[in-house]
Design a protein around this motif. Structure first.
Motif, PDB file in Angstrom:
ATOM      1  N   GLU A   6      36.883  62.730  68.676  1.00 51.62           N
ATOM      2  CA  GLU A   6      36.983  61.521  67.790  1.00 51.62           C
ATOM      3  C   GLU A   6      37.941  60.783  68.449  1.00 51.62           C
ATOM      4  O   GLU A   6      39.208  61.083  68.676  1.00 51.62           O
ATOM      5  CB  GLU A   6      37.333  61.971  66.255  1.00 51.62           C
ATOM      6  CG  GLU A   6      36.327  62.937  65.678  1.00 51.62           C
ATOM      7  CD  GLU A   6      35.151  62.085  65.359  1.00 51.62           C
ATOM      8  OE1 GLU A   6      34.980  60.993  64.766  1.00 51.62           O
ATOM      9  OE2 GLU A   6      34.146  62.805  65.567  1.00 51.62           O
ATOM     10  N   HIS A   7      37.527  59.394  68.273  1.00 54.04           N
ATOM     11  CA  HIS A   7      38.418  58.250  68.891  1.00 54.04           C
ATOM     12  C   HIS A   7      37.972  56.859  68.177  1.00 54.04           C
ATOM     13  O   HIS A   7      36.989  56.723  67.849  1.00 54.04           O
ATOM     14  CB  HIS A   7      38.204  58.213  70.379  1.00 54.04           C
ATOM     15  CG  HIS A   7      39.362  57.519  70.898  1.00 54.04           C
ATOM     16  ND1 HIS A   7      39.227  56.056  71.229  1.00 54.04           N
ATOM     17  CD2 HIS A   7      40.336  57.893  71.779  1.00 54.04           C
ATOM     18  CE1 HIS A   7      40.189  55.793  71.994  1.00 54.04           C
ATOM     19  NE2 HIS A   7      41.074  56.603  72.197  1.00 54.04           N
ATOM     20  N   GLN A  16      34.924  56.948  65.826  1.00 55.70           N
ATOM     21  CA  GLN A  16      33.518  57.515  66.156  1.00 55.70           C
ATOM     22  C   GLN A  16      33.506  58.769  66.939  1.00 55.70           C
ATOM     23  O   GLN A  16      34.749  58.822  67.626  1.00 55.70           O
ATOM     24  CB  GLN A  16      32.638  56.545  66.820  1.00 55.70           C
ATOM     25  CG  GLN A  16      32.644  55.124  66.052  1.00 55.70           C
ATOM     26  CD  GLN A  16      31.258  55.545  64.945  1.00 55.70           C
ATOM     27  OE1 GLN A  16      30.724  56.434  64.729  1.00 55.70           O
ATOM     28  NE2 GLN A  16      31.251  54.248  64.245  1.00 55.70           N
ATOM     29  N   THR A  17      32.688  59.413  67.280  1.00 54.09           N
ATOM     30  CA  THR A  17      32.529  60.555  67.873  1.00 54.09           C
ATOM     31  C   THR A  17      32.249  60.020  69.395  1.00 54.09           C
ATOM     32  O   THR A  17      31.140  59.304  69.536  1.00 54.09           O
ATOM     33  CB  THR A  17      31.368  61.361  67.652  1.00 54.09           C
ATOM     34  OG1 THR A  17      31.808  62.084  66.176  1.00 54.09           O
ATOM     35  CG2 THR A  17      31.208  62.932  68.595  1.00 54.09           C
ATOM     36  N   PHE A  18      32.786  60.456  70.357  1.00 50.34           N
ATOM     37  CA  PHE A  18      32.872  60.130  71.719  1.00 50.34           C
ATOM     38  C   PHE A  18      32.423  61.365  72.590  1.00 50.34           C
ATOM     39  O   PHE A  18      32.765  62.543  72.178  1.00 50.34           O
ATOM     40  CB  PHE A  18      34.054  59.312  72.344  1.00 50.34           C
ATOM     41  CG  PHE A  18      34.278  58.216  72.366  1.00 50.34           C
ATOM     42  CD1 PHE A  18      34.133  57.127  73.144  1.00 50.34           C
ATOM     43  CD2 PHE A  18      34.560  57.318  70.883  1.00 50.34           C
ATOM     44  CE1 PHE A  18      34.305  55.951  73.055  1.00 50.34           C
ATOM     45  CE2 PHE A  18      34.906  56.054  70.660  1.00 50.34           C
ATOM     46  CZ  PHE A  18      34.788  55.521  71.586  1.00 50.34           C
ATOM     47  N   LYS A  33      34.951  60.146  81.966  1.00 46.12           N
ATOM     48  CA  LYS A  33      34.123  59.215  81.296  1.00 46.12           C
ATOM     49  C   LYS A  33      33.740  59.577  79.814  1.00 46.12           C
ATOM     50  O   LYS A  33      33.242  60.571  79.799  1.00 46.12           O
ATOM     51  CB  LYS A  33      33.200  58.738  82.189  1.00 46.12           C
ATOM     52  CG  LYS A  33      33.689  58.114  83.441  1.00 46.12           C
ATOM     53  CD  LYS A  33      32.540  57.605  84.329  1.00 46.12           C
ATOM     54  CE  LYS A  33      33.183  57.034  85.622  1.00 46.12           C
ATOM     55  NZ  LYS A  33      31.830  56.570  86.393  1.00 46.12           N
ATOM     56  N   TRP A  34      33.841  58.796  78.745  1.00 44.55           N
ATOM     57  CA  TRP A  34      33.580  58.890  77.387  1.00 44.55           C
ATOM     58  C   TRP A  34      32.526  57.712  76.854  1.00 44.55           C
ATOM     59  O   TRP A  34      32.624  56.797  77.513  1.00 44.55           O
ATOM     60  CB  TRP A  34      34.521  59.043  76.510  1.00 44.55           C
ATOM     61  CG  TRP A  34      35.502  60.368  76.878  1.00 44.55           C
ATOM     62  CD1 TRP A  34      36.575  60.027  77.851  1.00 44.55           C
ATOM     63  CD2 TRP A  34      35.473  61.522  76.278  1.00 44.55           C
ATOM     64  NE1 TRP A  34      37.350  61.204  77.784  1.00 44.55           N
ATOM     65  CE2 TRP A  34      36.718  62.125  77.180  1.00 44.55           C
ATOM     66  CE3 TRP A  34      34.796  62.103  75.294  1.00 44.55           C
ATOM     67  CZ2 TRP A  34      36.855  63.472  76.790  1.00 44.55           C
ATOM     68  CZ3 TRP A  34      34.799  63.489  75.273  1.00 44.55           C
ATOM     69  CH2 TRP A  34      36.064  64.286  75.847  1.00 44.55           C
ATOM     70  N   CYS A  39      27.403  53.157  69.442  1.00 39.15           N
ATOM     71  CA  CYS A  39      27.160  51.909  70.216  1.00 39.15           C
ATOM     72  C   CYS A  39      27.084  51.941  71.722  1.00 39.15           C
ATOM     73  O   CYS A  39      26.877  50.958  72.467  1.00 39.15           O
ATOM     74  CB  CYS A  39      27.900  51.007  69.953  1.00 39.15           C
ATOM     75  SG  CYS A  39      29.737  51.089  70.482  1.00 39.15           S
ATOM     76  N   ASP A  40      27.396  53.237  72.350  1.00 41.36           N
ATOM     77  CA  ASP A  40      27.373  53.327  73.641  1.00 41.36           C
ATOM     78  C   ASP A  40      28.423  52.612  74.432  1.00 41.36           C
ATOM     79  O   ASP A  40      28.528  52.323  75.922  1.00 41.36           O
ATOM     80  CB  ASP A  40      26.175  52.883  74.611  1.00 41.36           C
ATOM     81  CG  ASP A  40      24.833  53.921  74.055  1.00 41.36           C
ATOM     82  OD1 ASP A  40      25.161  54.886  73.870  1.00 41.36           O
ATOM     83  OD2 ASP A  40      23.838  53.415  74.096  1.00 41.36           O
TER      84      ASP A  40
END
Length: 55
Positions: A6-7, A16-18, A33-34, A39-40
């Motif tokens: 979560e970030h 949001q969940t990354f 990389k996340w 929303c990408d």
């Protein structure tokens, strides 16, 4: 290391969940990389510290 976290997402303007897309060792430490599942938006962390560069 977990495959998701979560970030805060600056595009969505909320937590949001990354999801992890890649991870490797570099001379500075572990580069990961996340991307935001909503929303990408992409970001990079090195040793858990977020990079200020655009991914």
């Amino acid at each position: 290391m977990a495959d998701e976290m979560e970030h805060y997402c600056p595009n969505c303007e909320e937590e949001q969940t990354f999801y992890k897309t890649a991870s490797m060792m570099v001379h500075l430490g572990r580069k990961t990389k996340w991307y935001c599942g909503e929303c990408d938006y992409q970001m990079v962390t090195i040793n858990g510290i977020e990079s200020t560069a655009t991914a």
